[in-house]
Each structure stands twice: as structure tokens, then as C-alpha cells.
Design an enzyme around this catalytic site. Structure first.
Site, PDB file in Angstrom:
ATOM      1  N   THR A  60       0.848  -1.201   0.000  1.00 34.08           N
ATOM      2  CA  THR A  60       0.000   0.000   0.000  1.00 34.08           C
ATOM      3  C   THR A  60       0.885   1.253   0.000  1.00 34.08           C
ATOM      4  O   THR A  60       0.631   2.210  -0.741  1.00 34.08           O
ATOM      5  CB  THR A  60      -0.942  -0.012   1.224  1.00 34.08           C
TER       6      THR A  60
ATOM      7  N   SER B 288       4.670  -7.032  -1.973  1.00 33.43           N
ATOM      8  CA  SER B 288       4.388  -7.114  -0.541  1.00 33.43           C
ATOM      9  C   SER B 288       4.998  -8.384   0.046  1.00 33.43           C
ATOM     10  O   SER B 288       4.796  -9.475  -0.489  1.00 33.43           O
ATOM     11  CB  SER B 288       2.869  -7.130  -0.347  1.00 33.43           C
TER      12      SER B 288
ATOM     13  N   THR C  89      14.917   5.165   9.142  1.00 36.91           N
ATOM     14  CA  THR C  89      16.070   4.270   9.314  1.00 36.91           C
ATOM     15  C   THR C  89      15.832   2.937   8.617  1.00 36.91           C
ATOM     16  O   THR C  89      14.791   2.302   8.813  1.00 36.91           O
ATOM     17  CB  THR C  89      16.331   4.058  10.825  1.00 36.91           C
TER      18      THR C  89
ATOM     19  N   CYS D  25      -9.231  -6.386   3.141  1.00 35.49           N
ATOM     20  CA  CYS D  25      -9.245  -4.951   3.455  1.00 35.49           C
ATOM     21  C   CYS D  25     -10.660  -4.401   3.498  1.00 35.49           C
ATOM     22  O   CYS D  25     -10.953  -3.499   4.252  1.00 35.49           O
ATOM     23  CB  CYS D  25      -8.465  -4.168   2.413  1.00 35.49           C
TER      24      CYS D  25
HETATM   25  N1  PLP Z   1      -2.367  -4.996  -4.063  1.00 31.90           N
HETATM   26  C1  PLP Z   1      -2.954  -6.194  -4.062  1.00 31.90           C
HETATM   27  C2  PLP Z   1      -3.340  -6.814  -5.364  1.00 31.90           C
HETATM   28  C3  PLP Z   1      -3.212  -6.856  -2.856  1.00 31.90           C
HETATM   29  O1  PLP Z   1      -3.804  -8.056  -2.857  1.00 31.90           O
HETATM   30  C4  PLP Z   1      -2.845  -6.229  -1.642  1.00 31.90           C
HETATM   31  C5  PLP Z   1      -3.174  -6.860  -0.342  1.00 31.90           C
HETATM   32  O2  PLP Z   1      -4.261  -7.391  -0.161  1.00 31.90           O
HETATM   33  C6  PLP Z   1      -2.214  -4.976  -1.701  1.00 31.90           C
HETATM   34  C7  PLP Z   1      -1.990  -4.388  -2.921  1.00 31.90           C
HETATM   35  C8  PLP Z   1      -1.777  -4.283  -0.455  1.00 31.90           C
HETATM   36  O3  PLP Z   1      -0.719  -4.985   0.147  1.00 31.90           O
HETATM   37  P1  PLP Z   1      -0.214  -4.647   1.616  1.00 31.90           P
HETATM   38  O4  PLP Z   1      -1.052  -5.412   2.558  1.00 31.90           O
HETATM   39  O5  PLP Z   1       1.229  -5.090   1.624  1.00 31.90           O
HETATM   40  O6  PLP Z   1      -0.315  -3.179   1.789  1.00 31.90           O
END
Ligand code: PLP
Length: 379
Positions: free
Chosen positions: A71, A201, A239, A324
Site C-alpha cells: 500500500t 508485498s 532508518t 481490506c
Molecule cells: N495490491 C494487491 C493486489 C493486494 O492483494 C494487496 C493486499 O491485499 C495490496 C496491494 C496491499 O498490500 P499490503 O497489505 O502489503 O499493503
């Protein structure tokens, strides 16, 4: 326990746990920016991790930035590019099936006066080339944002034809690609892919939460999101953490080494479940050619959340829409955008796999689905 929620997050591998333990030793724990020899040692290990991460991703070390999550990578890439390149154009192109990490950045840009143009997707979740051409043809497109593998359906972006179309109509447009669900599941190599910025990620590839990567192709200029002491070539202050970067690298090494073996295993699980579930009147919503790691299924007679909790009774874990937005109890906007009927989308459950899953678990899953239909279906 059967954990079929690997697109939400994965369990931390043994190798990553061990590496974290090693990297939290006192000898690597000084500030990598300190001038004394302990600081230099911490920097040396961190810098080596950056080089090895770059090499596994097919990038140059100076193109790799460690972030806290994908994100953050998305925010840095999308907002940072538009902020830095004001003369590149006022429009951004994307689809409405992107992850919220992208969509919310686009909303933010829209409020700041940018024009966001959404390309239509087909029933397989892939952007329609005619729609892409039409939106590009309106001109002034600074940035295009797409996702290589959709997190809810596993739909794979035909990136090469998207890239060629963009380059043909609007050669200066910068391309940001969300590679979160693709990493470790299909070949993702920065030098051959041809995207300008990519996000990754750690926790989706068996690392811990709190580590992500942003790739920015050399020559692409973006404003940093996080300002401060100027670490990571002024791109991402704060850092540097050899532990978090090292955890990401260890996970990346593991998924890269085992990529083919895992894919064969997961494909077998996926096709077994597709067959068995379809025979039970469930509707498979993931397209035929989706990446086998994600299987989106609509269960007749059970709303998504009801099925999730029924499965939970048997210690089986799946998700409804992406984690999410799951708590907002919405029907998946991704499925609706693909043209899925609202009632069918309201019963959708996402099964998502990892190299740790087995055929025995898939068989057990089917037995439990049968039990759930017998016990809980209101006839
Ligand atoms: N993009 C996609 C396609 C994802 O599936 C996710 C997580 O569900 C993200 C971005 C965001 O990842 P993070 O949890 O590392 O912020």
C-alpha cells in the site's frame, strides 16, 4: 486447520523466521546510517540485501526501495509520480477492479483536480483493449495503473498487449503495475516486464507483515511520500531495517526457487476443486485462465459470510471479498465490475492457496462443503 486465505496473507516460513533471528543479533542492529564500524556493518548487510533483492527481481539495486507494505509502495508510486511530473499530463488511466491501495490514491488525485479515466473490463476481468485505446486517445495521460494478478479472482492481466497499446497511443505514459499477487506465482522480472514502477508485498510471500518493495525504473522521477533523513536515496526516509528487508529477501528466495513445483501442486488443487465444486452446483467465478492460486466460487443458498463462518466451524479459513474491505460487508466491486450478477456475487467466497496446501486438504474441504449443505442449507 485448512488455510485457504493466502491472498489475504501467508504464514511466515521457517526460513524467514530463522533469518529474522539472525538479523536481530546485536552485530547487525546499529543504525545503518551511523559512522562507526557497527553502523557500517549494518549498512553493509542492508546494502547486500538490496542488491540480492534487485537481482532476484531483475532490477538494478538503485531501482529497489524497501517500504512498509505494498500500500505504501502504491501511494509512493502513484502520488509521487503525479506530483513530480506535472507537465506529463492531467489524466490517469486505470480500471475499477484495482485493489483499494490504487483506487484510494486515484480518488485522492481526483479530489486534487486530476482526471481519472477508467477502462472497462470484460467478464474475465481483463481490460478491454478498445476501451483502453479510447481512453488513451483522449490524450494527456501521464500515468496508467494496472494489476498483474487480481487479488479476488486470480485474473491475469495481458500485460504485454496492454503495454504495447499504451506505447503505441501514448508513448510517454508511465506504467505502474501492482505485482503483489503475481510475485512468486509467475515469472516477474523487471528487465523483461517493461513496467516503469511496480509494487510488492512481503506478507503475501511468507514473510512477516511490515515489509514491501517499490521498484522504480532508472530515469523515472517521483516525489517521495515520506520525508525525513534522506535514507534510500531520498526516496523513502526512515532508518533502514536490515531485518525487514532481509525477511523480504529470504521469502523472495524461497518463492523463486520453488515457483514451478508450487505452481504444479496448486494447479492440481485448483482443478480438483473447480471440478468438484461445479459438480455441486457452485459457480466458479474465477476465469478459466486465472492464476491457479485464487479460486473465487459462489455457493448456491449461502451468502458469502455465512459460508465463511460455516467453514470456520471445521477450522477451514477462506475469505469473502478482499480482507481490506471484508469488514464493510460489501459485495465485491471487482465481481460487479466484471458483470457478475449481484446475487451471485453476494455468495462469493475466495479460496486462495499457497505452496503449503495439499490435495488432502482440498479433499477434506469438499467433504466439509457436503456436510455444510446437509446440515445448514434451509430448504
Ligand atoms: N495490491 C494487491 C493486489 C493486494 O492483494 C494487496 C493486499 O491485499 C495490496 C496491494 C496491499 O498490500 P499490503 O497489505 O502489503 O499493503
Amino acid at each position: 486447520m485448512i488455510y485457504f486465505d493466502n491472498s489475504a496473507t501467508t504464514f511466515v516460513s521457517e526460513g524467514v523466521r530463522n533469518r529474522i533471528q539472525e538479523l536481530t543479533a546485536d552485530e547487525f542492529s546499529a543504525n545503518p546510517g551511523a559512522l562507526h564500524k557497527l553502523g557500517l556493518k549494518a549498512f553493509e548487510i542492508y546494502d547486500g540485501i538490496r542488491k540480492d533483492t534487485a537481482s532476484l527481481l531483475g532490477a538494478k539495486p538503485e531501482e529497489i526501495f524497501f517500504t512498509s507494505c505494498a500500500t505504501e509502495s502504491a501511494n509512493t508510486a502513484i502520488k509521487g509520480y503525479m506530483s513530480r511530473n506535472k507537465r506529463a499530463g492531467n489524466a490517469v488511466i486505470s480500471t475499477r477492479t484495482e485493489h483499494k491501495a490504487t483506487l484510494e490514491c486515484l480518488d485522492y488525485l481526483a479530489k486534487a483536480g486530476y482526471e481519472i479515466r477508467y477502462v472497462k473490463v470484460g467478464p474475465d476481468g481483463k481490460p478491454l483493449i478498445e476501451s483502453l485505446e479510447e481512453e488513451l486517445g483522449k490524450g494527456s495521460v501521464a500515468l496508467a495503473c494496472f494489476t498483474l494478478v487480481n487479488n479476488e479472482t486470480g485474473s491475469v492481466l495481458p500485460f504485454e498487449s496492454i503495454r504495447k497499446t499504451i506505447k503505441a497511443v501514448s508513448p510517454e505514459t508511465c506504467i505502474y503495475l501492482d505485482c503483489v499477487q503475481a510475485l512468486g506465482k509467475m515469472q516477474v522480472n523487471m528487465s523483461s516486464l517493461g513496467a516503469d514502477m511496480c509494487s510488492f508485498s512481503g506478507h503475501k510471500i511468507h514473510s512477516i507483515k511490515g515489509n514491501g518493495v517499490l521498484y522504480v525504473r532508472k530515469g523515472v522521477r517521483i516525489d517521495p511520500l515520506i520525508l525525513g533523513g534522506g535514507q534510500q536515496d531520498n526516496m523513502r526516509s526512515g532508518t533502514q531495517s536490515p531485518v525487514l528487508a532481509g525477511a523480504f529477501l529470504e521469502a523472495l528466495k524461497e518463492v523463486s526457487e520453488g515457483i514451478e513445483e508450487a505452481r504444479v501442486k496448486v494447479a492440481e488443487i485448483n482443478s480438483y476443486l473447480r471440478r468438484e465444486l461445479a459438480a455441486r452446483d457452485a459457480l466458479i467465478l474465477s476465469p478459466e485462465d486465472a492464476l491457479p492460486y485464487v479460486l473465487n466460487v459462489s455457493f448456491k443458498g449461502f451468502e458469502s459470510e455465512t459460508m465463511l463462518h460455516c467453514l470456520e466451524i471445521y477450522d477451514i479459513y477462506v475469505s469473502t471479498v478482499s480482507a481490506c474491505s471484508a469488514k464493510q460487508k460489501k459485495v465485491s466491486y471487482v465481481l460487479l465490475e466484471m458483470g457478475t450478477d449481484r446475487k451471485i456475487a453476494a455468495n462469493a467466497v475466495r479460496l486462495s492457496f499457497s505452496r503449503n496446501n495439499t490435495m488432502a486438504e482440498a479433499e477434506e474441504f469438499i467433504r466439509r462443503v457436503d456436510e455444510i449443505y446437509e446440515q445448514f442449507l434451509i430448504k
